[in-house]
Design a protein around this motif. Structure first.
Motif, PDB file in Angstrom:
ATOM      1  N   PHE A 155     -20.302 -38.734  -3.796  1.00  0.00           N
ATOM      2  CA  PHE A 155     -21.216 -38.303  -2.736  1.00  0.00           C
ATOM      3  C   PHE A 155     -21.000 -36.829  -2.379  1.00  0.00           C
ATOM      4  CE2 PHE A 155     -21.899 -37.662   1.851  1.00  0.00           C
ATOM      5  CZ  PHE A 155     -23.264 -37.866   1.903  1.00  0.00           C
ATOM      6  N   LEU A 156     -19.759 -36.439  -2.194  1.00  0.00           N
ATOM      7  CA  LEU A 156     -19.449 -35.054  -1.822  1.00  0.00           C
ATOM      8  C   LEU A 156     -19.776 -34.087  -2.957  1.00  0.00           C
ATOM      9  CD1 LEU A 156     -16.050 -35.566   0.051  1.00  0.00           C
ATOM     10  CD2 LEU A 156     -18.287 -35.034   1.050  1.00  0.00           C
ATOM     11  N   TYR A 157     -19.624 -34.547  -4.184  1.00  0.00           N
ATOM     12  CA  TYR A 157     -19.937 -33.679  -5.321  1.00  0.00           C
ATOM     13  C   TYR A 157     -21.424 -33.332  -5.340  1.00  0.00           C
ATOM     14  CZ  TYR A 157     -20.790 -32.235 -10.129  1.00  0.00           C
ATOM     15  OH  TYR A 157     -21.204 -31.542 -11.240  1.00  0.00           O
ATOM     16  N   VAL A 158     -22.267 -34.341  -5.155  1.00  0.00           N
ATOM     17  CA  VAL A 158     -23.717 -34.092  -5.138  1.00  0.00           C
ATOM     18  C   VAL A 158     -24.100 -33.236  -3.933  1.00  0.00           C
ATOM     19  CG1 VAL A 158     -25.988 -35.179  -4.956  1.00  0.00           C
ATOM     20  CG2 VAL A 158     -24.222 -36.209  -6.401  1.00  0.00           C
ATOM     21  N   LEU A 159     -23.496 -33.529  -2.774  1.00  0.00           N
ATOM     22  CA  LEU A 159     -23.862 -32.837  -1.538  1.00  0.00           C
ATOM     23  C   LEU A 159     -23.354 -31.399  -1.500  1.00  0.00           C
ATOM     24  CD1 LEU A 159     -25.119 -33.133   1.325  1.00  0.00           C
ATOM     25  CD2 LEU A 159     -22.835 -33.797   2.121  1.00  0.00           C
ATOM     26  N   MET A 160     -22.128 -31.151  -1.943  1.00  0.00           N
ATOM     27  CA  MET A 160     -21.481 -29.848  -1.746  1.00  0.00           C
ATOM     28  C   MET A 160     -21.461 -28.971  -2.987  1.00  0.00           C
ATOM     29  SD  MET A 160     -18.256 -31.224   0.539  1.00  0.00           S
ATOM     30  CE  MET A 160     -17.709 -29.589   1.059  1.00  0.00           C
ATOM     31  N   ILE A 161     -21.680 -29.555  -4.162  1.00  0.00           N
ATOM     32  CA  ILE A 161     -21.644 -28.757  -5.395  1.00  0.00           C
ATOM     33  C   ILE A 161     -23.033 -28.670  -6.033  1.00  0.00           C
ATOM     34  CG2 ILE A 161     -20.647 -28.532  -7.692  1.00  0.00           C
ATOM     35  CD1 ILE A 161     -18.638 -28.041  -5.494  1.00  0.00           C
ATOM     36  N   LEU A 162     -23.654 -29.814  -6.296  1.00  0.00           N
ATOM     37  CA  LEU A 162     -24.945 -29.799  -6.984  1.00  0.00           C
ATOM     38  C   LEU A 162     -26.072 -29.276  -6.094  1.00  0.00           C
ATOM     39  CD1 LEU A 162     -24.992 -33.182  -8.971  1.00  0.00           C
ATOM     40  CD2 LEU A 162     -24.289 -30.922  -9.753  1.00  0.00           C
ATOM     41  N   PHE A 163     -26.175 -29.830  -4.893  1.00  0.00           N
ATOM     42  CA  PHE A 163     -27.293 -29.493  -4.010  1.00  0.00           C
ATOM     43  C   PHE A 163     -27.384 -28.000  -3.680  1.00  0.00           C
ATOM     44  CE2 PHE A 163     -29.202 -29.423   0.338  1.00  0.00           C
ATOM     45  CZ  PHE A 163     -30.484 -29.763  -0.050  1.00  0.00           C
ATOM     46  N   PRO A 164     -26.295 -27.345  -3.267  1.00  0.00           N
ATOM     47  CA  PRO A 164     -26.399 -25.907  -2.952  1.00  0.00           C
ATOM     48  C   PRO A 164     -26.830 -25.054  -4.140  1.00  0.00           C
ATOM     49  CG  PRO A 164     -24.388 -26.811  -2.017  1.00  0.00           C
ATOM     50  CD  PRO A 164     -24.950 -27.852  -2.918  1.00  0.00           C
ATOM     51  N   ARG A 165     -26.436 -25.423  -5.354  1.00  0.00           N
ATOM     52  CA  ARG A 165     -26.748 -24.606  -6.521  1.00  0.00           C
ATOM     53  C   ARG A 165     -28.197 -24.734  -6.956  1.00  0.00           C
ATOM     54  NH1 ARG A 165     -22.995 -20.782  -6.574  1.00  0.00           N
ATOM     55  NH2 ARG A 165     -21.042 -21.742  -5.911  1.00  0.00           N
ATOM     56  N   CYS A 166     -28.893 -25.753  -6.446  1.00  0.00           N
ATOM     57  CA  CYS A 166     -30.302 -25.893  -6.785  1.00  0.00           C
ATOM     58  C   CYS A 166     -31.214 -25.316  -5.712  1.00  0.00           C
ATOM     59  CB  CYS A 166     -30.638 -27.371  -6.995  1.00  0.00           C
ATOM     60  SG  CYS A 166     -32.310 -27.683  -7.586  1.00  0.00           S
ATOM     61  N   LEU A 167     -30.658 -25.067  -4.532  1.00  0.00           N
ATOM     62  CA  LEU A 167     -31.485 -24.594  -3.428  1.00  0.00           C
ATOM     63  C   LEU A 167     -32.108 -23.229  -3.698  1.00  0.00           C
ATOM     64  CD1 LEU A 167     -29.856 -25.536  -0.008  1.00  0.00           C
ATOM     65  CD2 LEU A 167     -32.017 -26.295  -0.997  1.00  0.00           C
TER      66      LEU A 167
END
Length: 315
Positions: free
Chosen positions: A270-282
């Protein structure tokens, strides 16, 4: 005797099933984000006007750093999820490359903020200050600082007495924390990260303040100043999201000590998707959908590629 054997087999099956689910749930969003980012990068190279406009050159640099960082983080996550342990040289190479691209993002945001400040507060001199040559020099400076930072990190890591180890095989999964070998390496990384984000936040906030002051004067266009303010606020939000990624590894280290293995595995995903993946796609979504010049091209390329894939699958 058969009961313990069945119990062990069931535990192994559950472990494999959990890893397969983790692989699927985190790889699919990563592939989607990478697809969007790569399409955005292609869009920024599809027209000459994007290749010769300074703010689009900076945007391309930001997206390129985010995309490479996303790939490296996904590799490290999958290695961790699968429980694969690397040697120190291989892990060191991956983490240094990931940190290299991670540092480039806040530095590029600083340059982009200064460009917006000059565009509003020094509108008449913007064309002479923000030139293609100066923009390329700024991009070169960003990657030079990243290189110097990683060079110092390598020197500090190599100072660790590896010859005292029985083997170069790591006892834990590869991460940025496991490569903090020695107190000096950890101290340097914490100090550099703190200075980097304080400096980036200061530049963005000061640029925003300067634009707000200029917007109140009669000599500045209200519409352009308001648009610049919104852009700078988005830069600050991006910086906060990138900063959240820097506390990802320490947070996992703390959680591992207080929760069970099953809970930790779920929180890890959960934290990986929220804190690593999500910001890099914004970045792609923010700039691609807000910019009137990019949006129709980006949507056109995304829809075109999706249609091609649909036709290929149906065929």
């Amino acid at each position: 005797m058969s009961l313990p054997l069945n119990s062990t087999t069931e535990q192994q099956y559950q472990s494999i099933l959990e890893r397969a689910i983790a692989f699927t749930l985190c790889t699919i969003p990563a592939c989607v984000f990478l697809f969007v980012n790569c399409t955005m990068l292609f869009t920024l190279r599809s027209k000459a006007v994007f290749r010769v406009t300074c703010r689009y050159i900076l945007l391309f640099n930001l997206l390129f750093a985010d995309t490479v960082h996303l790939v490296l983080c996904q590799v490290l996550f999958l290695l961790s999820a699968c429980g694969i342990r690397l040697t120190y040289p291989v892990c060191g190479t991956l983490t240094i490359l990931a940190n290299f691209t991670n540092v480039a993002a806040p530095l590029t945001l600083m340059v982009m903020s200064l460009e917006r400040y000059v565009a509003v507060c020094f509108a008449l001199r913007h064309a002479t200050i923000v030139t293609i040559r100066n923009t390329r020099l700024a991009v070169a400076a960003v990657w030079t600082i990243c290189s110097l930072h990683d060079t110092l990190r390598v020197i500090l890591v190599l100072d660790f007495p590896f010859e005292d180890l029985e083997s170069l095989q790591m006892n834990d999964v590869c991460s940025d924390l496991t490569m903090w070998l020695g107190s000096r390496s950890k101290t340097y990384d914490n100090v550099f990260t703190g200075l980097l984000f304080v400096s980036a936040a200061a530049v963005i906030i000061l640029s925003y303040t300067g634009v707000i002051i200029a917007a109140r004067s009669a000599s500045t266009g209200k519409a352009s100043a308001l648009k610049a303010c919104n852009t700078l606020m988005l830069h600050l939000v991006q910086l906060c999201l990138i900063l959240s990624a820097t506390i990802y590894s320490p947070m996992l280290l703390a959680l591992r000590k207080i929760v069970t293995h099953v809970v930790f595995s779920r929180l890890h995903r959960f934290l990986y998707v929220l804190m690593i993946l999500f910001p890099r796609c914004l970045s792609s979504l923010i700039y691609g959908l807000r910019d009137q010049a990019i949006r129709p091209l980006l949507l056109g390329h995304l829809c075109c590629r999706l249609k091609r894939k649909t036709v290929a699958v149906s065929g």
